[in-house]
Design a protein around this motif. Structure first.
Motif, PDB file in Angstrom:
ATOM      1  N   LYS A   1       0.864  -1.180   0.000  1.00 20.01           N
ATOM      2  CA  LYS A   1       0.000   0.000   0.000  1.00 20.01           C
ATOM      3  C   LYS A   1       0.903   1.232   0.000  1.00 20.01           C
ATOM      4  N   LEU A   2       0.474   2.257  -0.731  1.00 18.77           N
ATOM      5  CA  LEU A   2       1.160   3.546  -0.719  1.00 18.77           C
ATOM      6  C   LEU A   2       0.311   4.525   0.075  1.00 18.77           C
ATOM      7  N   VAL A   3       0.894   5.117   1.080  1.00 22.28           N
ATOM      8  CA  VAL A   3       0.194   6.091   1.920  1.00 22.28           C
ATOM      9  C   VAL A   3       0.761   7.467   1.614  1.00 22.28           C
ATOM     10  N   MET A   4      -0.083   8.351   1.087  1.00 25.39           N
ATOM     11  CA  MET A   4       0.310   9.711   0.709  1.00 25.39           C
ATOM     12  C   MET A   4      -0.268  10.695   1.723  1.00 25.39           C
ATOM     13  N   VAL A   5       0.615  11.381   2.447  1.00 25.13           N
ATOM     14  CA  VAL A   5       0.192  12.318   3.485  1.00 25.13           C
ATOM     15  C   VAL A   5       0.493  13.739   3.010  1.00 25.13           C
ATOM     16  N   GLY A   6      -0.489  14.621   3.109  1.00 25.34           N
ATOM     17  CA  GLY A   6      -0.286  16.002   2.712  1.00 25.34           C
ATOM     18  C   GLY A   6      -1.267  16.433   1.640  1.00 25.34           C
ATOM     19  N   ASP A   7      -1.137  17.671   1.226  1.00 29.64           N
ATOM     20  CA  ASP A   7      -2.030  18.226   0.213  1.00 29.64           C
ATOM     21  C   ASP A   7      -1.284  19.322  -0.539  1.00 29.64           C
ATOM     22  N   GLY A   8      -1.799  19.675  -1.697  1.00 24.75           N
ATOM     23  CA  GLY A   8      -1.149  20.713  -2.478  1.00 24.75           C
ATOM     24  C   GLY A   8      -1.515  20.620  -3.936  1.00 24.75           C
ATOM     25  N   PRO A   9      -0.892  21.440  -4.769  1.00 25.55           N
ATOM     26  CA  PRO A   9      -1.293  21.541  -6.179  1.00 25.55           C
ATOM     27  C   PRO A   9      -1.108  20.273  -6.999  1.00 25.55           C
TER      28      PRO A   9
END
Length: 396
Positions: free
Chosen positions: A253-261
């Motif tokens: 599983k790939l866990v992507m934390v954060g937000d942005g463009p």
């Protein structure tokens, strides 16, 4: 009686007389300005402020919004919001002038000793104006260079001269890596001293969790993690492509934390590559100390990185890092010892190193333990806070 004994007799109190009280040393008062969003400079500034407050300093955060890591209460911590005035003639509210005005207000009302700004552009310029406005009262200015203020934003023709002037007008300047110090000297022709004070981590907070009820993936499924502000320099498409290749060879599983463009594009790419069911986009999270220990490896293929604070936090949590060999990252991650480093464009290298760690548990654990030891010994919060205090004390 000799002259020396006469002098001693004049200053020595009579027997039984009360001793004169020592003057109590005034608590030092520090203003801190930083970006409030999810990013390394704001995290370091906030953690520094909280550490100073625990040591008895009075700390005043002066910013446009409450820093997202400012989550503990202390009678020594204050927050002052700089709110720009809205007026029809302004195309955009003059937020930097509002920040200057708030700096002046706080400096005068709370008798600040200095303002420590984290990011040269625009905060060092606001601090310079604030100091001029309250002259002849003294207000020290310390500027910490964090990254894109030097490598990207400050190099823009519209900002170059004011960035250079603001740095040179500061009383003290620090940088978070040797790479950034050298880049500032080279790009802006800075000749004044720049002290390198690395970003830091509290190893008691960012630590492996032996027993955690949290789960990001089913048993026997590996967890690859990335966290950033999803800007283009974070090379987000590379994260998705590397994971797609890893997923072809094992359950993960790939866990992507954060937000942005770049987030929307990453979600689209994950669907296009057919791995969207195995990618978790968690958005901004204020609990990285709980998430990082759940990862098996941490992936950071940035095209530009002046330090890589989140990589250090992963190392402290005993998670090996696979990262780019650019900027300040080689000062944090040692290739083949605490993780692996590759050219940002060399995706095959990222895939190979990720698979090597994910399929050799003994190697992964050994690298993780080494990484944590380096984080504790070279990047401890106590040592770096001591160094910042010495910078402040040099302004007395």
């Amino acid at each position: 009686m000799s002259p020396a004994r006469k002098r001693a007799a004049r200053v020595a109190p009579a027997a039984g007389a009360p001793r004169p009280k020592r003057r109590r040393r005034r608590t030092r008062r520090i203003g801190i300005t930083c970006y409030s969003h999810f990013g390394g400079s704001g995290v370091v500034a906030t953690e520094l402020g909280m550490a100073l407050a625990r040591r008895g300093y009075q700390v005043h955060f002066i910013a446009h919004r409450l820093p997202f890591r400012l989550r503990e209460f202390s009678s020594q911590l204050y927050f002052h919001e700089a709110t720009p005035a809205q007026y029809p003639v302004f195309d955009q509210a003059p937020s930097n002038l509002a920040l200057t005005t708030k700096m002046v207000e706080v400096a005068e009302n709370y008798d600040l000793d200095l303002v420590h700004v984290h990011y040269a552009m625009p905060f060092a310029a606001s601090a310079y104006l604030a100091r001029r406005l309250i002259y002849p009262r003294q207000l020290g200015v310390v500027t910490t260079l964090h990254g894109t203020d030097i490598t990207v934003v400050g190099l823009e023709p519209a900002f170059f001269r004011v960035t250079k002037f603001s740095i040179e007008s500061s009383d003290r300047v620090t940088a978070v890596s040797r790479f950034l110090k050298e880049r500032a000297e080279e790009s802006f022709g800075i000749t004044r001293p720049i002290e390198v004070i690395y970003n830091f981590v509290d190893a008691k907070v960012f630590a492996p969790r032996k027993h955690s009820s949290l789960r990001l993936a089913p048993p026997q499924t590996k967890v690859v993690m990335h966290a950033s502000n999803f800007r283009s320099v974070k090379n987000i498409p590379a994260v998705i492509h590397v994971f797609s290749e890893v997923r072809k060879r094992l359950k993960a599983k790939l866990v992507m934390v954060g937000d942005g463009p770049e987030k929307a594009g990453a979600e689209h790419l994950a669907r296009e590559l057919g791995v969207d069911r195995d990618v978790l986009f968690l958005g901004n999270q204020d609990c990285m100390e709980e998430l990082l220990p759940l990862a098996d490896i941490f992936l950071l293929p940035s095209s530009s990185e002046s330090f890589g604070l989140v990589a250090l936090e992963a190392m402290s949590a005993e998670v090996p890092v696979v990262a780019s060999n650019i900027g300040g990252l080689p000062e944090v991650v040692e290739h083949g010892v605490t993780g692996f480093l590759h050219d940002p464009e060399h995706l095959a290298g990222f895939v190979a190193s990720s698979l090597r760690l994910l399929t050799h548990e003994r190697l992964r654990r050994t690298m993780g333990r080494r990484a944590r030891r380096v984080a504790r010994e070279r990047f401890s919060v106590d040592e770096m806070v001591d160094r910042y205090i010495r910078v402040y004390d040099s302004l007395r």
